[in-house]
Design a protein around this motif. Structure first.
Motif, mmCIF file in Angstrom:
data_model
loop_
_atom_site.group_PDB
_atom_site.id
_atom_site.type_symbol
_atom_site.label_atom_id
_atom_site.label_comp_id
_atom_site.label_asym_id
_atom_site.label_seq_id
_atom_site.Cartn_x
_atom_site.Cartn_y
_atom_site.Cartn_z
ATOM 1 N N LYS A 193 54.250 -31.145 -62.688
ATOM 2 C CA LYS A 193 53.349 -32.256 -63.005
ATOM 3 C C LYS A 193 52.776 -32.186 -64.409
ATOM 4 N N GLN A 194 52.927 -31.046 -65.064
ATOM 5 C CA GLN A 194 52.144 -30.809 -66.279
ATOM 6 C C GLN A 194 52.323 -31.872 -67.365
ATOM 7 N N GLU A 195 53.543 -32.315 -67.616
ATOM 8 C CA GLU A 195 53.732 -33.269 -68.715
ATOM 9 C C GLU A 195 52.923 -34.548 -68.465
ATOM 10 N N ASN A 196 52.975 -35.015 -67.235
ATOM 11 C CA ASN A 196 52.245 -36.247 -66.934
ATOM 12 C C ASN A 196 50.740 -36.034 -66.813
ATOM 13 N N ILE A 197 50.304 -34.820 -66.481
ATOM 14 C CA ILE A 197 48.864 -34.539 -66.519
ATOM 15 C C ILE A 197 48.384 -34.697 -67.968
ATOM 16 N N GLY A 198 49.197 -34.230 -68.889
ATOM 17 C CA GLY A 198 48.866 -34.404 -70.311
ATOM 18 C C GLY A 198 48.783 -35.876 -70.690
ATOM 19 N N PHE A 199 49.666 -36.667 -70.111
ATOM 20 C CA PHE A 199 49.604 -38.107 -70.376
ATOM 21 C C PHE A 199 48.273 -38.680 -69.892
ATOM 22 N N HIS A 236 51.434 -17.625 -48.857
ATOM 23 C CA HIS A 236 50.316 -16.715 -49.110
ATOM 24 C C HIS A 236 49.493 -17.159 -50.305
ATOM 25 N N ALA A 237 48.225 -16.803 -50.238
ATOM 26 C CA ALA A 237 47.300 -17.290 -51.250
ATOM 27 C C ALA A 237 47.387 -16.518 -52.554
ATOM 28 N N ALA A 238 46.979 -17.202 -53.596
ATOM 29 C CA ALA A 238 46.785 -16.590 -54.906
ATOM 30 C C ALA A 238 45.749 -17.433 -55.625
ATOM 31 N N GLN A 239 45.243 -16.887 -56.720
ATOM 32 C CA GLN A 239 44.338 -17.664 -57.573
ATOM 33 C C GLN A 239 44.834 -17.542 -59.009
ATOM 34 N N SER A 240 46.139 -17.590 -59.137
ATOM 35 C CA SER A 240 46.740 -17.250 -60.422
ATOM 36 C C SER A 240 47.113 -18.462 -61.277
ATOM 37 N N ASP A 241 46.605 -19.642 -60.897
ATOM 38 C CA ASP A 241 46.894 -20.828 -61.719
ATOM 39 C C ASP A 241 45.668 -21.256 -62.528
ATOM 40 N N VAL A 242 44.735 -20.319 -62.722
ATOM 41 C CA VAL A 242 43.501 -20.637 -63.441
ATOM 42 C C VAL A 242 43.804 -21.088 -64.870
ATOM 43 N N MET A 243 44.649 -20.303 -65.528
ATOM 44 C CA MET A 243 44.972 -20.635 -66.920
ATOM 45 C C MET A 243 45.908 -21.842 -66.992
ATOM 46 N N GLN A 244 46.813 -21.932 -66.026
ATOM 47 C CA GLN A 244 47.713 -23.090 -66.035
ATOM 48 C C GLN A 244 46.931 -24.389 -65.827
ATOM 49 N N ALA A 245 45.928 -24.318 -64.957
ATOM 50 C CA ALA A 245 45.136 -25.521 -64.727
ATOM 51 C C ALA A 245 44.462 -25.967 -66.026
ATOM 52 N N ARG A 246 44.060 -24.992 -66.838
ATOM 53 C CA ARG A 246 43.410 -25.339 -68.098
ATOM 54 C C ARG A 246 44.415 -25.721 -69.179
ATOM 55 N N TRP A 247 45.478 -24.928 -69.277
ATOM 56 C CA TRP A 247 46.372 -25.084 -70.438
ATOM 57 C C TRP A 247 47.818 -25.358 -70.057
ATOM 58 N N GLY A 248 48.043 -25.842 -68.862
ATOM 59 C CA GLY A 248 49.416 -26.042 -68.404
ATOM 60 C C GLY A 248 50.187 -27.083 -69.179
ATOM 61 N N THR A 249 49.498 -28.083 -69.633
ATOM 62 C CA THR A 249 50.178 -29.101 -70.428
ATOM 63 C C THR A 249 49.932 -28.799 -71.897
ATOM 64 N N HIS A 250 50.838 -29.283 -72.741
ATOM 65 C CA HIS A 250 50.755 -28.909 -74.154
ATOM 66 C C HIS A 250 49.674 -29.714 -74.886
ATOM 67 N N GLY A 251 49.198 -29.131 -75.957
ATOM 68 C CA GLY A 251 48.242 -29.837 -76.811
ATOM 69 C C GLY A 251 46.797 -29.612 -76.409
ATOM 70 N N ASP A 252 45.900 -29.816 -77.361
ATOM 71 C CA ASP A 252 44.468 -29.713 -77.070
ATOM 72 C C ASP A 252 44.061 -30.910 -76.230
ATOM 73 N N HIS A 253 43.537 -30.651 -75.080
ATOM 74 C CA HIS A 253 43.201 -31.762 -74.186
ATOM 75 C C HIS A 253 42.019 -31.389 -73.302
ATOM 76 N N PRO A 254 41.313 -32.394 -72.823
ATOM 77 C CA PRO A 254 40.214 -32.116 -71.896
ATOM 78 C C PRO A 254 40.732 -32.056 -70.463
ATOM 79 N N ILE A 255 40.119 -31.229 -69.680
ATOM 80 C CA ILE A 255 40.465 -31.164 -68.251
ATOM 81 C C ILE A 255 39.264 -30.579 -67.512
ATOM 82 N N ILE A 256 39.107 -30.993 -66.283
ATOM 83 C CA ILE A 256 38.046 -30.438 -65.442
ATOM 84 C C ILE A 256 38.714 -29.777 -64.246
ATOM 85 N N VAL A 257 38.264 -28.570 -63.902
ATOM 86 C CA VAL A 257 38.845 -27.869 -62.763
ATOM 87 C C VAL A 257 37.729 -27.382 -61.842
ATOM 88 N N LEU A 258 37.824 -27.764 -60.577
ATOM 89 C CA LEU A 258 36.821 -27.378 -59.579
ATOM 90 C C LEU A 258 37.474 -26.489 -58.530
#
Ligand code: TPP
Ligand code: SF4
Ligand code: SF4
Ligand code: SF4
Ligand code: MG
Lengths: 271, 72, 379
Positions: free
Chosen positions: C91-97, C122-144
Motif C-alpha cells: 500500500k505504501q506508494e498510494n499512502i504517499g499519494f 503471530h504478533a509483532a510490533q515491527s512496523d513502527v518505522m514503516q508506518a512512519r517512513w514506508g512511503t518515499h519522501g518527506d510526508h505527514p502521517i499519523i499513527v495510533l
C-alpha cells in the motif's frame, strides 16, 4: 464544436511532442462528450502515469492523476461513492497492461461501470522509450536495443477474455470510427474499453525507423483491417496489420447493479 | 463568388507536425517555413479532417455557410 | 427488581471493535484484500455495510484497495482499508499519494511478524518505522496504537476524526494480539461520540483553491462531482492543484504539508501514564506489550521498586515532549516492544541518551511476558 469550452486553456499548449497522436484521441473524447451533452461537473477523468495519463490536466472536469497503473483502482472507489459521475479513465499501454494489468482485468471481470480509453503507442513514451507489453517482437526500445524478445499483448482480446462489456479498437487516423466507439463505450453501463493505436514518433518511431507522426499515421491508414474482413484473412495476411472494430458489445449486469442485490438480500436477512 | 470555409491556425499551439498538410484530402495546405500555410482555401470541402487530426487543437475550420453568416 | 441488561455491552474481538468503530465514525466505504491477522475487519464490514448503507469491496490486491479508498474519499466518503505486513508494504506508494494530495483515509495494519511472509498468525510490533517512513519522501502521517479492544474502537473513531481534521492518511497500528483478543467491553452511546468531518469549501467554485495557503494550514476539501472541478495529482503542485516546477511554490506547499504535523502535534499526541508520579524507573511501551508492562509495573511496586508506565497511544508524531516531561528524575528507562528497538531508538533520541535505555525486545512471535519486563525493571 468548441473544444476550448472543455479545455483548461491556460494549461495549453500541451506537453505532447509534435506528431504525437495523444491530442487526437483527446479531441475524439471531447467531441463525444459534446455530442452527448454531458455536463462538465458530472464527468471525472482519471489517469495513471505516462504521457497519455497527462490528459486530465488539460480538461475542465473533475480530474484525478493517480499513481502509475492505478487509475482503475482509484476510479472504482470513486464510482462506488459517486455512481452518477461519468468516469473516463485514460491510460497508456504500459500504465493499463503492465503495472496496471491486474486492475484492468479485474475491473473487466467485475464489470464496473467505467470506460477506459487506452492510448496504445507500443512503448513507454514518457520515460524515454522502454519496451512495453505491446511492443512487438523484434522492435527496438531503449531497454530492447537488440530487438524486443517478449511477445506483445493484444489489449482488446485481453479485455474481451477478462469479461468487459464493450471492447473496440481504432487508430488515431480513423477518427470517425474512434468517435463512434467512444460514444458506444460511454453509453455502455458496464466496463468498456476503447484501444486506440497512436504514434509515438519520439520514443518509438525514430528508433524503429518508422518516421515521424505523419509517416506513422499514414501506416495506420494503409494497414488497418476491419474485424469482419480480418476474419476472412489468414494469419500470414494479417502480419503487421492493425485489426480495428468492435470486439465485444454485450449486456450484463454491472458491478453496482449486483451490489444492489447484495444490499437487498442483506436487508431481507437482517430485518 | 464561391463561398469558402474559414480556416484558422493558432500558431501559439501549432507544433508543425504537418499532419494537416499530409492528410487534407484536398491539399489545401502547404508547409511554410514554420507553420502550415492555407494555400488553397477555395479547395476546402469543410470535411474537418484536418481539425480532427490536428493533435494540438490548433486548427479551426468554419464551413462556408456558417462563415458567411458570421461575416454578415 | 431485575436488573436490565446493559445494551452497550459487547463481547468483541479487537478486529470486530475496529470494524464497528469505523461504522460509528461514519465510515461507509471499505476496500480490502484478505490477509491474516486482519481479515476479520473486512469480514465484519462485508456483513454489516450493506445493512447500514455502506459499501464493501474486495479488491484484487492491496494496492488496488488503497487506491479505491483514496478514490472513494475524493467522492466524499469516509474510507478505510485494513491489512497486515505484506499488504502494508504494497500500500505504501498510494499512502504517499494520500499524504501528498491530502486525501483523508484510514489504514489499519494489524501487525504480524516479518519481514516478508514472516509469521502470519503471530504478533509483532515491527512496523513502527514503516508506518512512519514506508512511503518515499518527506510526508505527514499519523499513527495510533491501541492496547485493548475498547481502545481499538475508540482509536478507530479517532483515526477518522484526525484524518478528516488534518486531511491526511491515518494509520491504526494494531497487532495480532489485540486484533484477536476478545474482551467484554462497554461501547459508548453513539450520541456521545464526537465525529469530525472535513472542512468544506465556502468559496465559490470559481474561487476555490484546493491547496490554498492560509492561516489554517488545512485547505478546504471539495467532493468530486459537486460543482468544484479541480485537479488532484501526486505531482508537486501549487495552490490550484496543478503540477508546478516553481521551487518557491513547491517549497511553500511542502512546508505546509509537513507543518500540519508539527503545528498540531499537541492535539494529535495522546499517551497514558500509570504510576509515574514518584517513579525511579520509566517503562515505555505501546499496543499489546503495554499490557504486560502494566502487570510488571504493579509487580515491581509490590517489591518496592518504583516503576511507572508511559503508554504511547499515538506513536507518530512521536510523543517526545511527553517523554521529556517524565524522564529527568528516573534512574533508567525500559522500552518494551516486539521488535528490535524501533521505539527505543526514538526514546534515546528524545532523552539525548541522558539515561540508560534498557531494551526488552522479542521477535519470535511470542508476546513479551510481564516477568521479562519485571526483570529488566529490577535489574
Ligand atoms: C511505480 C512507478 N514505476 C515506474 C514509473 C515510471 N514511469 C512513468 S510513465 C511510465 C510508462 C508510461 O508508459 P505508457 O503507460 O505506455 O504511457 P505513454 O507515456 O506511452 O503514453 C513509467 C514506467 C512510475 N512513475 N511509477
Ligand atoms: S514521448 Fe511519445 S507518447 Fe510522449 S508525448 Fe512524445 S510522442 Fe507522445
Ligand atoms: S496538424 Fe496542427 S499542429 Fe500539426 S502542423 Fe497542422 S496545425 Fe500545426
Ligand atoms: S476541412 Fe477538410 S478539405 Fe478543408 S482543409 Fe481541412 S481537411 Fe482539407
Ligand atoms: Mg505507451
Amino acid at each position: 464544436m468548441d473544444y476550448l469550452y472543455y479545455l483548461r486553456e491556460e494549461k495549453m499548449p500541451h506537453i505532447w511532442c509534435d506528431g504525437c497522436g495523444h491530442g487526437i484521441i483527446l479531441k475524439s473524447i471531447l467531441r463525444v462528450i459534446d455530442k452527448l451533452g454531458w455536463e462538465k461537473d458530472d464527468i471525472a477523468m482519471v489517469s495513471g502515469i505516462g504521457c497519455s495519463s497527462r490528459t486530465p490536466g488539460y480538461v475542465d472536469f473533475n480530474t484525478l492523476h493517480t499513481t502509475h497503473g492505478r487509475a482503475i483502482a482509484f476510479a472504482t472507489g470513486l464510482k462506488i461513492v459517486k455512481p452518477n459521475l461519468h468516469i473516463i479513465i485514460v491510460s497508456g499501454d504500459g500504465d493499463a497492461t503492465a503495472i496496471g494489468g491486474n486492475h484492468f482485468i479485474h475491473a473487466a471481470r467485475r464489470n464496473t461501470d467505467l470506460t477506459v480509453i487506452i492510448y496504445n503507442n507500443y512503448i513507454y513514451g514518457m520515460t524515454g522509450g522502454q519496451a512495453s507489453p505491446t511492443t512487438p517482437i523484434g522492435k527496438k526500445a531503449s531497454t530492447a536495443p537488440y530487438g524486443n524478445p517478449d511477445a506483445p499483448f493484444d489489449i482488446s482480446r485481453l479485455a474481451q477474455a477478462a469479461g468487459a462489456a464493450y471492447v473496440a479498437r481504432s487508430t488515431v487516423y480513423h477518427v470517425g470510427k474512434t468517435d463512434r466507439y467512444i460514444e458506444q463505450a460511454f453509453l455502455k453501463r458496464g466496463f468498456s474499453v476503447v484501444e486506440i493505436m497512436t504514434p509515438c514518433p519520439t520514443s518509438y518511431g525514430r528508433r524503429n525507423k518508422e518516421g515521424n507522426g505523419v509517416d506513422m499515421i499514414m501506416f495506420q491508414k494503409k494497414n488497418s483491417v476491419g474485424i469482419e474482413r480480418a476474419q476472412k484473412m489468414s494469419e500470414e495476411e494479417l502480419q503487421g496489420k492493425i485489426i480495428t472494430g468492435v470486439f465485444v458489445d454485450k449486456e450484463q449486469n454491472n458491478y453496482l447493479q449486483r451490489y444492489k442485490e447484495v444490499i437487498d438480500k442483506a436487508k431481507q436477512i437482517n430485518q | 463568388m464561391k463561398k469558402i470555409s474559414k480556416i484558422t491556425i493558432n500558431e501559439k499551439w501549432c507544433k508543425s507536425c504537418e499532419i494537416c498538410v499530409y492528410f487534407c484530402p484536398k491539399s489545401v495546405y502547404d508547409m511554410g517555413r514554420f507553420y502550415p500555410v492555407i494555400a488553397r482555401p477555395e479547395d476546402c470541402i469543410a470535411c474537418k479532417l484536418c481539425e480532427k487530426l490536428c493533435p494540438d487543437f490548433a486548427i479551426t475550420v468554419t464551413p462556408p455557410d456558417i462563415a458567411e453568416s458570421i461575416k454578415k | 427488581m431485575e436488573k436490565k441488561p446493559n445494551p452497550n455491552v459487547r463481547m468483541w474481538q479487537g478486529n470486530v471493535a475496529c470494524a464497528e468503530g469505523a461504522i460509528a465514525a461514519g465510515c461507509r466505504f471499505f476496500a480490502g484484500y484478505p490477509i491474516t491477522p486482519s481479515s476479520e475487519i473486512a469480514e465484519v464490514l462485508a456483513l454489516r455495510f450493506p445493512v447500514v448503507g455502506g459499501h464493501f469491496i474486495q479488491m484484487e490486491d492491496e494496492i488496488a484497495a488503497m487506491g479505491a479508498v483514496i478514490g472513494g474519499s475524493l467522492g466524499g466518503a469516509k474510507t478505510m482499508t485494513a491489512t497486515s505486513g505484506p499488504g502494508f508494504s504494497l500500500k505504501q506508494e498510494n499512502i504517499g499519494f494520500a499524504a501528498m494530495a491530502e486525501v483523508p483515509c484510514v489504514i489499519v495494519n494489524v501487525q504480524r511478524g516479518g519481514p516478508s511472509t514472516g509469521l502470519p498468525t503471530h504478533a509483532a510490533q515491527s512496523d513502527v518505522m514503516q508506518a512512519r517512513w514506508g512511503t518515499h519522501g518527506d510526508h505527514p502521517i499519523i499513527v495510533l496504537s491501541p492496547s485493548s479492544v475498547r481502545e481499538t474502537y475508540d482509536l478507530t473513531v479517532r483515526a477518522f476524526n484526525l484524518a478528516e481534521k488534518y486531511r491526511m492518511p491515518v494509520i491504526l497500528l494494531s497487532d495480532e494480539i489485540i486484533g484477536h483478543l476478545t474482551e467484554k467491553i462497554e461501547i459508548p452511546d453513539p450520541s456521545t461520540i464526537e465525529i469530525i468531518d472535513r472542512k468544506k469549501p465556502i468559496d465559490t467554485p470559481e474561487n476555490y483553491l484546493p491547496y490554498k495557503m492560509d492561516d489554517s494550514d488545512i485547505p478546504a476539501m471539495a467532493n468530486f462531482g459537486e460543482g468544484y472541478r479541480y485537479h488532484v495529482t501526486g505531482l508537486a503542485h501549487d495552490e490550484t492543484g496543478f503540477p508546478t516546477n516553481d521551487p518557491e511554490k513547491i517549497r511553500a506547499q511542502m512546508l505546509r504539508l509537513n507543518r500540519k504535523i508539527q503545528r498540531f502535534r499537541d492535539d494529535i499526541v495522546e499517551v497514558e501514564t500509570f504510576n509515574t508520579d514518584d517513579m525511579d524507573v520509566l517503562v515505555i511501551s505501546f499496543g499489546s506489550t503495554a499490557r504486560s508492562v502494566k502487570r510488571a509495573v504493579i509487580n515491581a511496586r509490590e517489591k518496592g521498586v518504583k516503576a511507572g508506565l508511559l503508554r504511547l497511544k499515538t506513536i507518530w508524531p512521536f510523543p517526545d515532549k511527553e517523554i521529556e516531561a517524565l524522564y529527568k528524575p528516573v534512574r533508567k528507562i525500559v522500552v518494551a516492544e516486539m521488535n528490535l528497538g524501533q521505539i527505543a531508538h526514538e526514546v534515546e533520541w528524545a532523552t539525548r541518551r541522558e539515561k540508560p535505555v534498557v531494551r526488552v525486545n522479542k521477535i519470535d512471535g511470542e508476546p513479551i511476558t510481564p516477568i521479562e519486563i519485571y526483570e529488566a525493571i529490577i535489574s
